[in-house]
Design an enzyme around this catalytic site. Structure first.
Site, PDB file in Angstrom:
ATOM      1  N   HIS A  22       0.844  -1.196   0.000  1.00  0.00           N
ATOM      2  CA  HIS A  22       0.000   0.000   0.000  1.00  0.00           C
ATOM      3  C   HIS A  22       0.874   1.238   0.000  1.00  0.00           C
ATOM      4  CE1 HIS A  22       0.542  -0.155   4.363  1.00  0.00           C
ATOM      5  NE2 HIS A  22       0.021  -1.352   4.343  1.00  0.00           N
ATOM      6  N   ASP A 166       5.898  -1.506  12.842  1.00  0.00           N
ATOM      7  CA  ASP A 166       4.737  -1.413  11.972  1.00  0.00           C
ATOM      8  C   ASP A 166       3.985  -2.722  11.943  1.00  0.00           C
ATOM      9  OD1 ASP A 166       6.276  -2.914  10.274  1.00  0.00           O
ATOM     10  OD2 ASP A 166       6.268  -1.493   8.631  1.00  0.00           O
ATOM     11  N   ALA A 438      -1.291  17.208   6.156  1.00  0.00           N
ATOM     12  CA  ALA A 438      -1.174  18.493   5.473  1.00  0.00           C
ATOM     13  C   ALA A 438      -0.540  19.470   6.453  1.00  0.00           C
ATOM     14  CB  ALA A 438      -2.551  18.987   5.049  1.00  0.00           C
ATOM     15  N   ARG A 468     -13.251  13.516  16.146  1.00  0.00           N
ATOM     16  CA  ARG A 468     -11.897  14.041  16.328  1.00  0.00           C
ATOM     17  C   ARG A 468     -11.899  15.551  16.127  1.00  0.00           C
ATOM     18  NH1 ARG A 468      -8.478  11.163  11.965  1.00  0.00           N
ATOM     19  NH2 ARG A 468     -10.408  11.375  10.809  1.00  0.00           N
ATOM     20  N   ARG A 537      -3.271  17.753  18.680  1.00  0.00           N
ATOM     21  CA  ARG A 537      -2.223  17.194  17.819  1.00  0.00           C
ATOM     22  C   ARG A 537      -1.536  18.380  17.142  1.00  0.00           C
ATOM     23  NH1 ARG A 537      -3.456  15.114  12.689  1.00  0.00           N
ATOM     24  NH2 ARG A 537      -5.639  15.206  13.223  1.00  0.00           N
ATOM     25  N   SER A 569      -6.433  18.623   6.447  1.00  0.00           N
ATOM     26  CA  SER A 569      -6.008  18.348   5.084  1.00  0.00           C
ATOM     27  C   SER A 569      -7.052  18.838   4.077  1.00  0.00           C
ATOM     28  CB  SER A 569      -5.752  16.859   4.909  1.00  0.00           C
ATOM     29  OG  SER A 569      -6.903  16.136   5.292  1.00  0.00           O
TER      30      SER A 569
HETATM   31 FE   FE2 Z   1       6.253  -0.862   6.849  1.00  0.00          FE
END
Ligand code: FE2
Length: 623
Positions: A22, A166, A438, A468, A537, A569
């Site tokens: 991805h 990850d 962004a 959010r 954030r 964004s």
């Molecule tokens: Fe990765």
């Protein structure tokens, strides 16, 4: 705007590529300097586009003024054969339970992935002709080394511990490396199927969000809940050791063997099947979110502590999808385990392209690296396409936009006033950001003081109802006056609390409100960017990396006393962030944005030809 890149015949040009899984992306590194980087989705307008990043590659070469034959190496961000080995061995370990997954993925792998090397060579030949022998220039980096290289080489440190976490790369899900000078050496790895990323994704799936994109939503939901399932998770699902190493009980998961994230045993443990996507959120999902977030934070902090003890190093670099968990990052910073923390803004697989190219240059070719004094090598992550004013004017004219071309001072003056009047502004300025956030290059901006702005922007511009809040952009020098934080956060990857003296406490009745209703109660002087637990954030804005955005916020502060803007964004739900001036105009006309600024062009909604407005609301699949 003049191009900064200049052609040079003796330079070493390395093209990094990620894709096929991805977030396909390309990056061009020249003599160790990152010249350009972009994600394929921005060009094709398909979110998380994983196909071979033709457009991103073309852009990178174009930006760097490099001809295909001048590319010395092409480096792919992971090793297809290692991934194949994982599939095969997972199958053997979980047979016959694993057969379903194996039988489904094997033909795909045999057809597509195993021959990825040929695919890449063919794709490069299709793109640039086969007079260049691409097979001789094609290299493969290991997945976690690509992440580690992307975290260390652009960092401002001469020496640092590097933690990558990850879902899964080839075999590795978590790695610890030491970066020093021009080398990154992996010293420890935790391997599939034991993965904190996949554990988080399992809860993303279970609470009814999309895996690989809904993790942010789960994190945003956590402050509404109580971590009442955290002990259950630690008793049954994950065994976290004091040194941060961990093991999952695989009988609760189905990702190694089946095609779903969670097993029946998982559902029985939590007493219900997974939530249906888009159905109503209940306190239970909020508590689940708070629980998995708490477990993740505990694990990240234990890992970091062990790394600090083992290495004695003062600096920590992070990459990999889990490094996008800005709440955990904020905690890590506050714990003070390391003196300094640097996180790769493109921490996911797109950033692997960048790490692959930098890794080939420094590690394989043994070329020297000089950490930049006091700043990183990401150029604010403004590494994507830019448009000259002349080009913008032509493009906007072609799509029938009505606009004024203003000098910078007038542009800032007008935009700051529009913001102070409560207008929602589309802001397309300079180079596009690399990474999922962004940062004032392709942003929608607004006044954070307005108690209705969060709701208004969500419903009339982004076409969603969100639990959010938006993120604040704040002038770096004013950060500590508004937030309990005093560190650079240029990439919006750290969460900090709104300062106590800027808060407004909720009444007893307000405290009883449920979920999103709570978010609609103003809890601070900047309610549009304050979460229910007073966290935010944060993006710190710096004159050096984004002077126009900096000047705009400064002027807004002079007008209002507030050095903070809402920054979200520039897209609608499910759409990749806009890239071109035409994308910006289309989004402007398809939503209730009041003003659009593209370069030095200023557009008012009321001046536009209404016939150009299009229905935009259902144009993209929900994320
Ligand atoms: Fe990765």
């Amino acid at each position: 705007m003049p191009r900064l890149s200049t052609h040079c015949s003796n330079c070493m040009n390395i093209l990094g590529i990620s894709g096929y899984y991805h977030d396909a992306a390309a990056c061009l590194v020249r003599d160790g300097e990152i010249i350009a980087a972009a994600q394929e989705e921005r060009f094709t307008r398909r979110k998380h586009d994983a196909s071979f990043p033709i457009h991103a590659i073309e852009y990178c070469l174009d930006e760097a003024l490099v001809k295909p034959h001048e590319v010395d190496y092409v480096v792919f961000y992971d090793k297809p054969f290692l991934k194949f080995e994982r599939l095969l061995e997972t199958y053997l370990a979980y047979a016959p339970r694993g057969f379903k997954s194996f039988a489904t993925s094997l033909p795909v792998w045999l057809k597509e992935k195993l021959f990825q090397k040929n695919d890449i060579i063919n794709a490069l030949s299709d793109l640039f002709g086969n007079e260049t022998e691409w097979s001789k220039r094609l290299l493969f980096s290991e997945h976690h080394l690509s992440h580690a290289a992307s975290a260390f080489f652009p960092s401002p440190f001469e020496e640092a511990a590097v933690l990558t976490m990850d879902g899964v790369g080839e075999w590795t899900t978590t790695s610890l490396a030491i970066g020093k000078g021009n080398q990154v050496t992996v010293v420890k790895e935790i391997q599939f199927p034991h993965s904190i990323g996949l554990l988080y994704s399992a809860f993303t799936f279970y609470t009814g969000f999309k895996v690989n994109s809904g993790e942010y939503k789960l994190m945003g939901l956590a402050p509404y809940g109580e971590p009442r399932f955290a002990d259950l998770i630690k008793r049954h699902l994950i065994d976290i050791r004091e040194d941060g190493s961990f093991y999952l009980d695989m009988s609760y998961f189905d990702y190694a063997a089946g095609l779903r994230m969670t097993s029946k045993k998982f559902h029985d443990l939590f007493g219900a099947p997974p939530r249906q996507p888009e159905s109503e959120l209940t306190q239970r999902e909020m508590d689940l979110a708070a629980s998995i977030q708490a477990v993740t934070e505990e694990l990240v902090i234990k890992l970091a502590r062990a790394v600090a003890q083992e290495t004695g190093l003062k600096n920590l670099c992070l990459a990999g999808g889990v490094a996008l968990n800005c709440v955990a990052n904020g905690k890590l910073l506050r714990e003070g385990i390391f003196e300094n923390l640097w996180i790769q803004p493109a921490a996911g697989d797109a950033g692997g392209a960048l790490g692959a190219a930098l890794g080939a240059y420094h590690i394989m070719l043994n070329k020297p690296r000089q950490a930049l004094q006091g700043m990183d090598g990401m150029k604010g992550s403004y590494l994507g396409p830019r448009y000259s004013q002349e080009d913008i004017v032509q493009r906007l004219r072609r799509v029938g936009a009505v606009f004024e071309s203003l000098h910078e001072e007038e542009l800032i003056e007008r935009t700051a006033h529009a913001l102070a009047e409560g207008k929602a502004v589309g802001w397309h300025q300079g180079r596009m950001e690399f990474g999922p956030r962004a940062l004032g290059g392709r942003s929608i901006i607004a006044d954070p003081r307005s108690p209705t702005m969060q709701k208004l922007l969500n419903l009339k511009v982004k076409y969603r109802e969100s639990f959010r809040p938006f993120a604040p952009s704040v002038l770096r020098e004013d950060l500590a006056d508004w937030f309990d934080m005093n560190a650079d956060s240029p990439y919006m990857l750290l969460v900090g609390d709104v300062r106590e003296d800027k808060r407004r406490n909720m009444t007893v009745d307000e405290q009883k409100l449920f979920g999103i209703e709570k978010l609609n109660v103003p809890r601070s002087e900047i309610p549009a960017v304050t979460h229910v637990d007073y966290s935010a954030r944060i993006q710190t804005v710096h004159l050096e990396t984004n002077p126009t955005y900096y000047k705009l916020i400064k002027r807004f502060k002079e007008l209002t006393g507030c050095p903070v803007l809402v920054n979200t964004s520039f897209n609608v739900r499910g759409e990749p962030i806009i890239s071109t001036p035409e994308d910006a105009f289309r989004c402007f006309m398809g939503t209730d944005l009041d003003v659009l600024v593209v370069g030095n062009c200023y557009l008012r909604k009321e001046s536009q030809n209404e016939g150009l407005a299009m229905s935009y609301m259902n144009a993209y699949e929900l994320d």
